[in-house]
Structures are given as structure tokens and as C-alpha cells.
Scaffold this motif. Sequence first.
Motif, PDB file in Angstrom:
ATOM      1  N   HIS A  38      13.832 -20.908  23.085  1.00 42.44           N
ATOM      2  CA  HIS A  38      14.868 -20.792  24.116  1.00 42.44           C
ATOM      3  C   HIS A  38      16.266 -21.015  23.533  1.00 42.44           C
ATOM      4  N   VAL A  39      16.638 -20.149  22.622  1.00 40.33           N
ATOM      5  CA  VAL A  39      17.940 -20.235  21.950  1.00 40.33           C
ATOM      6  C   VAL A  39      18.750 -18.974  22.253  1.00 40.33           C
ATOM      7  N   ASP A  40      20.017 -19.147  22.539  1.00 40.06           N
ATOM      8  CA  ASP A  40      20.914 -18.014  22.746  1.00 40.06           C
ATOM      9  C   ASP A  40      21.142 -17.334  21.395  1.00 40.06           C
ATOM     10  N   GLU A  41      20.754 -16.069  21.289  1.00 39.09           N
ATOM     11  CA  GLU A  41      20.834 -15.373  20.010  1.00 39.09           C
ATOM     12  C   GLU A  41      22.060 -14.465  19.891  1.00 39.09           C
ATOM     13  N   THR A  42      23.052 -14.689  20.740  1.00 39.35           N
ATOM     14  CA  THR A  42      24.271 -13.883  20.704  1.00 39.35           C
ATOM     15  C   THR A  42      25.034 -14.112  19.400  1.00 39.35           C
TER      16      THR A  42
END
Length: 202
Positions: A38-42
Amino acid sequence: MTTPVSLDNVDLVLGSTSRYRADLLRRLTPRFRQVAPHVDETRLDGEAPRALATRLARAKAHAVAQTSPGALVIGSDQVAAFDDRVLGKPGTVENARAQLAACGGRSVEFFTALALVDARGSEARVFEALDVTRVAFRALTAHEIERYVERENPLDCAGSFKSEGLGIALFERIENDDPSALVGLPLIALARLLREAGVEVL
């Protein structure tokens, strides 16, 4: 000097839901569990592909380690790029075709980052590695691209191909130190990091 422990006797966690990474990890051990990070990969503004892969691998491992005390947590991320253009997972047939058309006759770099968080002690230790794979695509016809995407449906793969499958026919050559890295989890580096953490793989 601390006595090494067997890989069979640690709580090993793969911070990924990827079936490709899970299949690779099974080559080292069947004893692990998978947890979504659950990591923002932006991508950050101006962030280089190498830095992006390294940051995300580290973030994934740390995120899962927060909920897995006493475990060894593996985080990995892969970024494909040429001319500083990042090639993500295509998601659609149209995007896959467009990516492969752009790659035809060119060399693409795949940065596969690895982070191992050892949360077994009072303070977590972090071990990291990065594999750089250069893939030279041969010139591809529109028909070949269409047939490949139709046959292998590589919509969840960075770069729109599966090197462990039919995608190998798209290339002229592959240059790297670890053939498993291109699939998504560099096992040679992982085995080394585990040894550095005091865990015997063999």
C-alpha cells in the motif's frame, strides 16, 4: 560473531502481491508470506528512474515491516525507461502496443531495486541493492506487436512484455548480471543481502 540462522527459521515476508515475484522467491524458499505494501507509486517531479525504483523498493519494505515485527521483509520495484521516459505497466492493449512500438529498435534500461528490512532486533536494519538490465529490442513490425500482445497479454508488466515467456522473441540481446532481475526480483542480490543479514540461504 552471530551464528547464521536458516532461511527456514525466519519469518520471511514478500512486500508485494506480484505472482511473478512470488514465483521467483519460491526458487529460494517456499516459506514466505505475501503482504500488500500500500505505497503511493507516483513519480516525483524530476525523479530519475533509478531513484524512483530505489525509493519505492525501500518504501514498500518499510511499509510492510511496520505491520510485521520480528520479520525479514523484502521490498522490490522495477522501473523501465529510455531517454528518461518511464514505461509503466500498460494496463490496456492499446498502451501495450504503443509501448512496444516505441521500444522497437531501441535499448531500454530496467532498474530493479531491492530492499531487505530486518525487523528482528530492537532497531530495524536495511540492506539494499540495484540491478540495471539493458534490453536491446529488435525492430518490430506492427503485426508482430499485435500478435505478441494478443498471445501473451502482458498488461501488468513494465515495458509490456514477459521475458520469461514469449517476450524473449522481441529482443536482440539482454545485458545484466542477474537474469532473474528482469522478471522483477533479483535473486542473486537477494541471496547476498540475506547472507549479510545473517541468514543462510543454502
